[in-house]
Write a protein that holds these residues in place. Structure first.
Motif, PDB file in Angstrom:
ATOM      1  N   MET A   7       9.304  12.349   5.633  1.00 16.86           N
ATOM      2  CA  MET A   7       9.327  10.949   5.207  1.00 16.86           C
ATOM      3  C   MET A   7       9.599  10.857   3.714  1.00 16.86           C
ATOM      4  SD  MET A   7       6.184   8.223   5.204  1.00 16.86           S
ATOM      5  CE  MET A   7       5.332   9.250   3.981  1.00 16.86           C
ATOM      6  N   SER A   8      10.513   9.963   3.360  1.00 14.51           N
ATOM      7  CA  SER A   8      10.844   9.776   1.953  1.00 14.51           C
ATOM      8  C   SER A   8      10.837   8.287   1.637  1.00 14.51           C
ATOM      9  CB  SER A   8      12.220  10.375   1.649  1.00 14.51           C
ATOM     10  OG  SER A   8      12.603  10.091   0.318  1.00 14.51           O
ATOM     11  N   ILE A   9       9.884   7.848   0.840  1.00 18.76           N
ATOM     12  CA  ILE A   9       9.811   6.448   0.440  1.00 18.76           C
ATOM     13  C   ILE A   9      10.652   6.248  -0.819  1.00 18.76           C
ATOM     14  CG2 ILE A   9       8.316   4.571  -0.351  1.00 18.76           C
ATOM     15  CD1 ILE A   9       7.987   5.349   2.609  1.00 18.76           C
ATOM     16  N   LYS A  10      11.544   5.258  -0.776  1.00 17.53           N
ATOM     17  CA  LYS A  10      12.414   4.992  -1.911  1.00 17.53           C
ATOM     18  C   LYS A  10      12.171   3.637  -2.571  1.00 17.53           C
ATOM     19  CE  LYS A  10      16.106   7.992  -0.193  1.00 17.53           C
ATOM     20  NZ  LYS A  10      17.538   8.080   0.235  1.00 17.53           N
ATOM     21  N   LEU A  11      11.549   2.712  -1.826  1.00 18.79           N
ATOM     22  CA  LEU A  11      11.321   1.362  -2.341  1.00 18.79           C
ATOM     23  C   LEU A  11       9.950   0.856  -1.896  1.00 18.79           C
ATOM     24  CD1 LEU A  11      12.241  -1.419  -3.542  1.00 18.79           C
ATOM     25  CD2 LEU A  11      13.271  -1.902  -1.301  1.00 18.79           C
ATOM     26  N   ILE A  12       9.212   0.280  -2.839  1.00 21.29           N
ATOM     27  CA  ILE A  12       7.935  -0.358  -2.554  1.00 21.29           C
ATOM     28  C   ILE A  12       8.041  -1.815  -2.998  1.00 21.29           C
ATOM     29  CG2 ILE A  12       5.459  -0.415  -3.045  1.00 21.29           C
ATOM     30  CD1 ILE A  12       5.633   2.611  -3.617  1.00 21.29           C
ATOM     31  N   VAL A  13       7.749  -2.734  -2.076  1.00 26.08           N
ATOM     32  CA  VAL A  13       7.840  -4.170  -2.367  1.00 26.08           C
ATOM     33  C   VAL A  13       6.483  -4.809  -2.090  1.00 26.08           C
ATOM     34  CG1 VAL A  13       9.041  -6.336  -1.890  1.00 26.08           C
ATOM     35  CG2 VAL A  13      10.241  -4.148  -1.581  1.00 26.08           C
ATOM     36  N   ALA A  67      15.151   0.886   6.414  1.00 20.62           N
ATOM     37  CA  ALA A  67      13.819   0.320   6.648  1.00 20.62           C
ATOM     38  C   ALA A  67      12.756   1.412   6.699  1.00 20.62           C
ATOM     39  CB  ALA A  67      13.808  -0.487   7.946  1.00 20.62           C
ATOM     40  N   SER A  68      13.149   2.602   7.121  1.00 20.97           N
ATOM     41  CA  SER A  68      12.210   3.722   7.203  1.00 20.97           C
ATOM     42  C   SER A  68      11.867   4.299   5.829  1.00 20.97           C
ATOM     43  CB  SER A  68      12.805   4.838   8.070  1.00 20.97           C
ATOM     44  OG  SER A  68      14.032   5.296   7.511  1.00 20.97           O
ATOM     45  N   ALA A 113       9.973  -3.749   7.471  1.00 21.47           N
ATOM     46  CA  ALA A 113       9.815  -2.378   6.969  1.00 21.47           C
ATOM     47  C   ALA A 113       9.055  -1.515   7.970  1.00 21.47           C
ATOM     48  CB  ALA A 113       9.079  -2.393   5.632  1.00 21.47           C
ATOM     49  N   ASP A 114       9.464  -0.268   8.099  1.00 23.45           N
ATOM     50  CA  ASP A 114       8.754   0.650   8.989  1.00 23.45           C
ATOM     51  C   ASP A 114       7.337   0.918   8.485  1.00 23.45           C
ATOM     52  OD1 ASP A 114      11.130   0.742  10.320  1.00 23.45           O
ATOM     53  OD2 ASP A 114      11.379   2.914  10.234  1.00 23.45           O
ATOM     54  N   HIS A 115       7.183   0.925   7.166  1.00 22.68           N
ATOM     55  CA  HIS A 115       5.883   1.222   6.554  1.00 22.68           C
ATOM     56  C   HIS A 115       5.385  -0.018   5.828  1.00 22.68           C
ATOM     57  CE1 HIS A 115       6.693   5.393   7.542  1.00 22.68           C
ATOM     58  NE2 HIS A 115       7.851   5.291   6.912  1.00 22.68           N
ATOM     59  N   SER A 116       4.591  -0.822   6.525  1.00 15.69           N
ATOM     60  CA  SER A 116       4.109  -2.074   5.945  1.00 15.69           C
ATOM     61  C   SER A 116       2.586  -2.085   5.940  1.00 15.69           C
ATOM     62  CB  SER A 116       4.635  -3.272   6.724  1.00 15.69           C
ATOM     63  OG  SER A 116       4.271  -3.195   8.088  1.00 15.69           O
ATOM     64  N   TYR A 117       2.026  -2.739   4.927  1.00 15.29           N
ATOM     65  CA  TYR A 117       0.578  -2.822   4.770  1.00 15.29           C
ATOM     66  C   TYR A 117       0.107  -4.263   4.711  1.00 15.29           C
ATOM     67  CZ  TYR A 117       0.132   2.115   3.237  1.00 15.29           C
ATOM     68  OH  TYR A 117       0.126   3.482   3.150  1.00 15.29           O
ATOM     69  N   ALA A 118      -0.966  -4.550   5.417  1.00  6.70           N
ATOM     70  CA  ALA A 118      -1.726  -5.779   5.221  1.00  6.70           C
ATOM     71  C   ALA A 118      -3.005  -5.395   4.497  1.00  6.70           C
ATOM     72  CB  ALA A 118      -2.060  -6.437   6.555  1.00  6.70           C
ATOM     73  N   THR A 130      -5.090 -12.809   9.696  1.00  2.00           N
ATOM     74  CA  THR A 130      -5.117 -12.033  10.948  1.00  2.00           C
ATOM     75  C   THR A 130      -3.706 -11.684  11.428  1.00  2.00           C
ATOM     76  OG1 THR A 130      -7.184 -13.083  11.621  1.00  2.00           O
ATOM     77  CG2 THR A 130      -5.892 -12.024  13.347  1.00  2.00           C
ATOM     78  N   LYS A 131      -2.771 -12.625  11.318  1.00 10.13           N
ATOM     79  CA  LYS A 131      -1.415 -12.365  11.788  1.00 10.13           C
ATOM     80  C   LYS A 131      -0.736 -11.271  10.968  1.00 10.13           C
ATOM     81  CE  LYS A 131      -0.458 -16.833  13.948  1.00 10.13           C
ATOM     82  NZ  LYS A 131       0.423 -18.046  13.969  1.00 10.13           N
ATOM     83  N   ALA A 132      -1.017 -11.221   9.674  1.00  5.19           N
ATOM     84  CA  ALA A 132      -0.450 -10.162   8.840  1.00  5.19           C
ATOM     85  C   ALA A 132      -0.993  -8.805   9.276  1.00  5.19           C
ATOM     86  CB  ALA A 132      -0.763 -10.423   7.363  1.00  5.19           C
ATOM     87  N   LYS A 133      -2.271  -8.757   9.594  1.00  3.54           N
ATOM     88  CA  LYS A 133      -2.872  -7.500  10.040  1.00  3.54           C
ATOM     89  C   LYS A 133      -2.305  -7.063  11.384  1.00  3.54           C
ATOM     90  CE  LYS A 133      -7.252  -8.120   7.581  1.00  3.54           C
ATOM     91  NZ  LYS A 133      -8.709  -8.309   7.700  1.00  3.54           N
ATOM     92  N   GLU A 134      -1.933  -8.025  12.209  1.00  3.72           N
ATOM     93  CA  GLU A 134      -1.388  -7.699  13.532  1.00  3.72           C
ATOM     94  C   GLU A 134       0.006  -7.089  13.451  1.00  3.72           C
ATOM     95  OE1 GLU A 134      -1.593 -11.419  15.551  1.00  3.72           O
ATOM     96  OE2 GLU A 134      -3.718 -11.218  16.083  1.00  3.72           O
ATOM     97  N   VAL A 135       0.823  -7.533  12.502  1.00  2.00           N
ATOM     98  CA  VAL A 135       2.209  -7.049  12.450  1.00  2.00           C
ATOM     99  C   VAL A 135       2.395  -5.843  11.530  1.00  2.00           C
ATOM    100  CG1 VAL A 135       3.074  -9.364  12.938  1.00  2.00           C
ATOM    101  CG2 VAL A 135       2.976  -8.578  10.575  1.00  2.00           C
ATOM    102  N   ALA A 136       1.462  -5.635  10.608  1.00  2.00           N
ATOM    103  CA  ALA A 136       1.613  -4.526   9.659  1.00  2.00           C
ATOM    104  C   ALA A 136       1.384  -3.175  10.334  1.00  2.00           C
ATOM    105  CB  ALA A 136       0.637  -4.699   8.498  1.00  2.00           C
ATOM    106  N   ALA A 137       2.093  -2.169   9.844  1.00  2.00           N
ATOM    107  CA  ALA A 137       1.933  -0.818  10.393  1.00  2.00           C
ATOM    108  C   ALA A 137       0.594  -0.214   9.983  1.00  2.00           C
ATOM    109  CB  ALA A 137       3.078   0.069   9.902  1.00  2.00           C
ATOM    110  N   TYR A 138       0.125  -0.556   8.773  1.00  2.00           N
ATOM    111  CA  TYR A 138      -1.119   0.013   8.244  1.00  2.00           C
ATOM    112  C   TYR A 138      -1.972  -1.085   7.620  1.00  2.00           C
ATOM    113  CZ  TYR A 138       2.259   3.905   8.043  1.00  2.00           C
ATOM    114  OH  TYR A 138       3.239   4.810   8.328  1.00  2.00           O
ATOM    115  N   HIS A 139      -3.253  -0.755   7.443  1.00  2.00           N
ATOM    116  CA  HIS A 139      -4.161  -1.642   6.727  1.00  2.00           C
ATOM    117  C   HIS A 139      -4.571  -0.955   5.431  1.00  2.00           C
ATOM    118  CE1 HIS A 139      -5.407  -3.811  10.701  1.00  2.00           C
ATOM    119  NE2 HIS A 139      -4.164  -4.051  10.334  1.00  2.00           N
TER     120      HIS A 139
END
Length: 295
Positions: free
Chosen positions: A1-7, A232-233, A251-256, A262-271
């Protein structure tokens, strides 16, 4: 895994309970940029009310404002604009007048409202205090006063010029409620039913944010990523509310963050931890230190 962008989003995410970017977060962002990672902000704020907080720490970055209505590069050069259509603006004015809630129209030059200054302050105090529970009335009033200055808020008697003058671009419309929040659901129902070219989101339980349907954070982040050759990965997105859903889903790697809707937590990949615990800084530090993205 290589992260290139954080938003990251700002209010309730990057900004702490005092509406600040902490020194830890600023250091983490600078460290990421020094390591060759791209960092960007995607917010409901404007450049004037948001990018100033970034620059206070000597940082520069691409800045997506007003939920994706405009994108500026790190040198504050405008890359695109997605405004609300004139006919949709006219219809929005009619809908909001019917419900009688506090509302405003944000353009490229100023923000226009029919409400008195006192009503404006009370409406936005409720918004900021719903995001930052520890804010006192005095602190919230100070923040709203700064908002009045940064957004160049103008009181007007009518909104006709917003759809009659083609030099005016309506970038985002806000509706706020302090007591009966059900009225916001009614407005959202009407807008979604009657105006399919608009998207309705929110940044707190007390507000609605209305944009051109193509002016959303997910689309803006995707287009910026594509322009830089990122997949996206290879992208992390971080948010807390309804106006963040599109970029959290993309994004494949998303955080709430822990304080997220609650809806943000449901769709995010991670907390992640709360915005009061420097969530964004902790996420960046994990990436730079080669740790698992999952807390």
């Amino acid at each position: 895994m290589s992260i290139k962008l954080i938003v990251t989003d700002m209010d309730g995410t990057l900004l702490n309970e005092n509406i600040e970017i902490t020194s830890r977060a600023a250091h983490a962002i600078a460290r990421a940029q020094d390591a060759g990672l791209d960092f960007a902000v995607a917010t409901g704020r404007t450049v004037d009310s948001g990018y100033t907080l970034v620059k206070e720490h000597g940082l520069t970055c691409p800045f997506i404002e007003l939920n994706g209505a405009r994108l500026f590069d790190r040198d504050e050069q405008l890359q695109f604009t997605r405004a609300i259509d004139k006919e949709d603006t006219k219809s929005l004015i009619q809908i909001l007048h019917h419900y009688g809630v506090h509302h405003e129209f944000i353009t490229q030059d100023a923000t226009y409202s029919k409400q008195s200054l006192a009503d404006y302050v009370e409406a936005f105090k409720a918004v900021f205090q719903s995001i930052n529970k520890s804010l006192t009335d005095e602190e919230a009033t100070k923040i709203v006063s700064e908002r009045l200055h940064n957004l160049n808020v103008q009181k007007v008697d009518n909104y006709d010029f917003l759809y009659q003058d083609f030099n005016v671009q309506v970038l985002k419309t806000l509706a706020n409620a302090t007591d009966d929040l059900s009225i916001l659901r009614d407005i959202q129902t009407d807008v979604e039913k009657e105006l399919p070219d608009l998207i309705v989101t929110s940044a707190s339980t007390n507000n609605l944010e209305i944009n051109n349907i193509h002016a959303n954070k997910g689309k803006a982040v995707a287009e910026y990523a594509a322009s830089q050759g990122y997949k996206a990965s290879e992208v992390i997105t971080i948010g807390d509310n309804i106006n963040d859903l599109t970029m959290l889903e993309w994004a494949d790697h998303s955080y709430a963050v822990a304080n997220a809707h609650t809806k943000a937590k449901e769709v995010a990949a991670y907390h992640a931890p709360s915005h009061t615990e420097d969530a964004v800084a902790q996420i960046i530090e994990r990436v730079l230190d080669g740790k698992s993205l999952r807390f």
